[in-house]
Enzyme design. Structure first.
Site, PDB file in Angstrom:
ATOM      1  N   TYR A 223      -5.343  -0.745   9.666  1.00 22.04           N
ATOM      2  CA  TYR A 223      -5.882  -0.342   8.370  1.00 22.04           C
ATOM      3  C   TYR A 223      -6.648   0.969   8.509  1.00 22.04           C
ATOM      4  CZ  TYR A 223      -4.283  -4.599   6.252  1.00 22.04           C
ATOM      5  OH  TYR A 223      -3.471  -5.590   5.772  1.00 22.04           O
TER       6      TYR A 223
ATOM      7  N   HIS B   8      -4.119   6.587  -1.389  1.00 27.94           N
ATOM      8  CA  HIS B   8      -4.727   6.584  -0.050  1.00 27.94           C
ATOM      9  C   HIS B   8      -3.670   6.774   1.050  1.00 27.94           C
ATOM     10  CE1 HIS B   8      -8.640   6.262   1.620  1.00 27.94           C
ATOM     11  NE2 HIS B   8      -8.663   4.997   1.946  1.00 27.94           N
TER      12      HIS B   8
ATOM     13  N   ASN C  73     -13.156   6.732   4.966  1.00 28.91           N
ATOM     14  CA  ASN C  73     -13.348   5.820   6.093  1.00 28.91           C
ATOM     15  C   ASN C  73     -12.401   6.097   7.257  1.00 28.91           C
ATOM     16  OD1 ASN C  73     -15.479   4.417   4.923  1.00 28.91           O
ATOM     17  ND2 ASN C  73     -14.116   3.024   3.846  1.00 28.91           N
TER      18      ASN C  73
ATOM     19  N   TYR D  26       0.813  -1.223   0.000  1.00 31.07           N
ATOM     20  CA  TYR D  26       0.000   0.000   0.000  1.00 31.07           C
ATOM     21  C   TYR D  26       0.848   1.275   0.000  1.00 31.07           C
ATOM     22  CZ  TYR D  26      -3.782  -3.155   1.439  1.00 31.07           C
ATOM     23  OH  TYR D  26      -4.693  -4.174   1.503  1.00 31.07           O
TER      24      TYR D  26
END
Length: 198
Positions: free
Chosen positions: A75, A23, A123, A18
């Site tokens: 996360y 993000h 989120n 990631y």
């Protein structure tokens, strides 16, 4: 009474797969602030990597405001727990929390500052607002733009920046780190005037 430190948190997902995602731009900015302050992010029991630093003074000289810079090791969608734990551990009031995050509703390479408001489907922000019971924290919104055509938003944010964007990315990260420093130095209204005028 000692002055409470700032808590500056960059959002992202853990793991090398990631690391270059859109993000994760919040984490990239925290890593830049760590580089500027000569600090190393170390594991903290709050499920985060963090460092206690002195930000530069407005003049650029060392020895400015005390801050904790951190990134959750959870996360993105459960960022709230680590942020709340860090605030409790370091006794940081919500008015001294700054969250750095990717923002779809801002063009790529733009940086905007705000306090409170909605989460825009983000989120990580939703998790933080829920954990804290308030949306009234400071935000450094790092523009990543929206996907073109019918591309899925969730897939877009979990992809790396494209080749053109990668050329501009170091400047964007620099600008976001500068904007964070300006927010600490000047307060929200004056920092917005300066940062948004660029």
């Amino acid at each position: 009474m000692p002055v409470e430190p700032w808590l500056i948190v960059g959002l992202g997902n853990p793991g090398p797969e990631y690391a270059g995602n859109r993000h994760n731009v919040g984490v990239m900015v925290i890593e830049e602030i760590a580089r500027r302050t000569g600090s190393t992010l170390k594991a903290h029991k709050a499920q985060a990597l963090g460092a206690s630093v002195r930000l530069p003074q407005p003049s650029g000289a060392p020895g400015g405001p005390a801050a904790i810079i951190a990134r959750p090791t959870t996360y993105m969608n459960v960022s709230g727990g680590p942020v709340k734990s860090l605030m409790n551990f370091f006794k940081v009031p919500v008015e001294k929390l700054i969250v750095i995050h990717d923002e779809l509703d801002i063009d790529f390479a733009d940086v905007r500052l705000k306090k409170g408001g909605g989460e825009g489907g983000h989120n990580g922000l939703r998790s933080i607002s829920s954990a804290l019971g308030t949306k009234d924290y400071l935000r450094v919104r790092v523009g990543i733009g929206r996907p073109s055509g019918r591309q899925d938003v969730a897939g877009f944010v979990l992809k790396d920046f494209n080749a053109t964007e990668k050329k501009e990315l170091p400047f964007l990260i620099d600008d976001a780190a500068d904007a964070t420093q300006t927010l600490v130095d000047l307060g929200l209204a004056d920092a917005q005037n300066k940062v948004h005028a660029r």
